[in-house]
Write a protein that holds these residues in place. Structure first.
Motif, PDB file in Angstrom:
ATOM      1  N   HIS A  58       0.808  -1.219   0.000  1.00 48.59           N
ATOM      2  CA  HIS A  58       0.000   0.000   0.000  1.00 48.59           C
ATOM      3  C   HIS A  58       0.843   1.272   0.000  1.00 48.59           C
ATOM      4  CE1 HIS A  58      -3.711  -2.240   0.442  1.00 48.59           C
ATOM      5  NE2 HIS A  58      -3.122  -2.985   1.366  1.00 48.59           N
ATOM      6  N   SER A  59       2.023   1.197  -0.615  1.00 51.97           N
ATOM      7  CA  SER A  59       2.872   2.382  -0.782  1.00 51.97           C
ATOM      8  C   SER A  59       3.760   2.157  -2.005  1.00 51.97           C
ATOM      9  CB  SER A  59       3.744   2.612   0.461  1.00 51.97           C
ATOM     10  OG  SER A  59       4.847   1.734   0.478  1.00 51.97           O
ATOM     11  N   ASP A  60       4.589   3.135  -2.290  1.00 51.94           N
ATOM     12  CA  ASP A  60       5.538   3.002  -3.405  1.00 51.94           C
ATOM     13  C   ASP A  60       6.835   2.335  -2.967  1.00 51.94           C
ATOM     14  OD1 ASP A  60       3.725   4.220  -5.069  1.00 51.94           O
ATOM     15  OD2 ASP A  60       4.680   6.184  -5.029  1.00 51.94           O
ATOM     16  N   VAL A  61       6.850   1.768  -1.768  1.00 55.65           N
ATOM     17  CA  VAL A  61       8.066   1.169  -1.209  1.00 55.65           C
ATOM     18  C   VAL A  61       7.765  -0.273  -0.801  1.00 55.65           C
ATOM     19  CG1 VAL A  61       9.869   1.414   0.514  1.00 55.65           C
ATOM     20  CG2 VAL A  61       8.676   3.447  -0.300  1.00 55.65           C
ATOM     21  N   THR A  62       8.292  -1.220  -1.562  1.00 50.90           N
ATOM     22  CA  THR A  62       8.091  -2.631  -1.263  1.00 50.90           C
ATOM     23  C   THR A  62       9.418  -3.289  -0.926  1.00 50.90           C
ATOM     24  OG1 THR A  62       6.180  -2.760  -2.745  1.00 50.90           O
ATOM     25  CG2 THR A  62       7.252  -4.837  -2.184  1.00 50.90           C
ATOM     26  N   ARG A  63       9.433  -4.039   0.167  1.00 45.30           N
ATOM     27  CA  ARG A  63      10.590  -4.874   0.519  1.00 45.30           C
ATOM     28  C   ARG A  63      10.311  -6.239  -0.101  1.00 45.30           C
ATOM     29  NH1 ARG A  63       9.740  -5.696   6.244  1.00 45.30           N
ATOM     30  NH2 ARG A  63       7.622  -5.429   5.531  1.00 45.30           N
ATOM     31  N   TYR A  64      11.056  -6.588  -1.117  1.00 49.71           N
ATOM     32  CA  TYR A  64      10.789  -7.822  -1.843  1.00 49.71           C
ATOM     33  C   TYR A  64      11.452  -9.020  -1.185  1.00 49.71           C
ATOM     34  CZ  TYR A  64       8.691  -5.260  -5.672  1.00 49.71           C
ATOM     35  OH  TYR A  64       7.857  -4.473  -6.417  1.00 49.71           O
ATOM     36  N   PRO A  65      10.708 -10.125  -1.078  1.00 55.12           N
ATOM     37  CA  PRO A  65      11.312 -11.365  -0.568  1.00 55.12           C
ATOM     38  C   PRO A  65      12.159 -12.024  -1.650  1.00 55.12           C
ATOM     39  CG  PRO A  65       9.019 -11.731  -1.165  1.00 55.12           C
ATOM     40  CD  PRO A  65       9.287 -10.269  -1.361  1.00 55.12           C
ATOM     41  N   TRP A  66      12.981 -12.967  -1.259  1.00 54.02           N
ATOM     42  CA  TRP A  66      13.876 -13.646  -2.206  1.00 54.02           C
ATOM     43  C   TRP A  66      13.112 -14.287  -3.350  1.00 54.02           C
ATOM     44  CZ3 TRP A  66      13.192 -18.758  -3.210  1.00 54.02           C
ATOM     45  CH2 TRP A  66      12.443 -19.485  -2.292  1.00 54.02           C
ATOM     46  N   TYR A  67      11.934 -14.816  -3.076  1.00 54.97           N
ATOM     47  CA  TYR A  67      11.200 -15.542  -4.115  1.00 54.97           C
ATOM     48  C   TYR A  67      10.598 -14.625  -5.172  1.00 54.97           C
ATOM     49  CZ  TYR A  67       7.530 -14.596  -0.662  1.00 54.97           C
ATOM     50  OH  TYR A  67       6.703 -13.996   0.241  1.00 54.97           O
ATOM     51  N   ASN A  68      10.743 -13.318  -4.995  1.00 56.90           N
ATOM     52  CA  ASN A  68      10.307 -12.402  -6.040  1.00 56.90           C
ATOM     53  C   ASN A  68      11.206 -12.492  -7.275  1.00 56.90           C
ATOM     54  OD1 ASN A  68       8.584 -10.103  -6.971  1.00 56.90           O
ATOM     55  ND2 ASN A  68      10.596  -9.150  -7.104  1.00 56.90           N
ATOM     56  N   ASN A  69      12.341 -13.134  -7.158  1.00 52.10           N
ATOM     57  CA  ASN A  69      13.245 -13.298  -8.300  1.00 52.10           C
ATOM     58  C   ASN A  69      12.858 -14.469  -9.193  1.00 52.10           C
ATOM     59  OD1 ASN A  69      14.958 -11.144  -7.549  1.00 52.10           O
ATOM     60  ND2 ASN A  69      15.809 -12.427  -5.954  1.00 52.10           N
ATOM     61  N   ILE A  70      11.796 -15.152  -8.842  1.00 57.10           N
ATOM     62  CA  ILE A  70      11.360 -16.317  -9.611  1.00 57.10           C
ATOM     63  C   ILE A  70      10.132 -15.957 -10.447  1.00 57.10           C
ATOM     64  CG2 ILE A  70      10.511 -18.689  -9.471  1.00 57.10           C
ATOM     65  CD1 ILE A  70      11.936 -18.839  -6.706  1.00 57.10           C
ATOM     66  N   THR A  71      10.261 -16.121 -11.749  1.00 56.83           N
ATOM     67  CA  THR A  71       9.121 -15.939 -12.643  1.00 56.83           C
ATOM     68  C   THR A  71       8.380 -17.267 -12.668  1.00 56.83           C
ATOM     69  OG1 THR A  71      10.342 -14.344 -13.964  1.00 56.83           O
ATOM     70  CG2 THR A  71       8.489 -15.406 -15.044  1.00 56.83           C
TER      71      THR A  71
END
Length: 157
Positions: A58-71
């Motif tokens: 709900h903001s322009d700032v997201t802390r991405y988890p490691w699994y965000n690197n997987i398509t």
């Protein structure tokens, strides 16, 4: 059997190639949240809850988890973030009318009280986002105070 091996090899190649592509990341600056914080003045405990539980979607700032690197997982996450920001985005708070801000807080209260926010799919991987009853009460009490503030502001006719 040879055809099945070729199909599986082709799928593997496509999956590997897909890893080099992904959606645009939601990596803005925390400064975008400051006007929201200044206007709504959350106490320290609520501010910490917002940072841990709300800002990723709900903001322009997201802390991405490691699994965000997987398509394709990254596309699924990007869609959740886009949808979350569409409904409530603290990074574009300044551009909203008092009426809209009040309505967003009305929705926030409802969704936190009935525990539909944060989403279960988020709390599974973000244990810190599982709000206790005391945390829910703190967020709701703060949100109700903000709504009182908005109700006393002049409304355009």
């Amino acid at each position: 059997m040879k055809l099945l091996k070729k199909i599986l090899l082709a799928l593997l190649v496509l999956i590997v190639i897909a890893q080099f592509f992904g959606p645009e990341k939601n990596e803005g600056d925390m400064a975008s949240v400051e006007p929201f914080l200044a206007e709504t003045n959350p106490p320290a405990d609520v501010k910490a809850i917002l940072e841990e539980t709300c800002y990723d979607c709900h903001s322009d700032v997201t802390r991405y988890p490691w699994y965000n690197n997987i398509t394709p997982v990254n596309y699924w996450l990007a869609e959740h973030i886009e949808d979350g920001k569409k409904h409530f985005n603290v990074s574009n708070w300044v551009g909203n009318s008092v009426k809209r801000k009040d309505h967003k807080f009305e929705e926030l209260i409802e969704m936190v009280e009935d525990k539909s926010m944060p989403l279960k799919s988020y709390t599974i991987t973000h244990g810190e986002a599982n709000l206790s009853e005391d945390q829910i009460k703190a967020v709701v009490d703060w949100a109700k105070l903000v709504r009182v503030k908005y109700s006393m502001m002049p409304q355009p006719e």
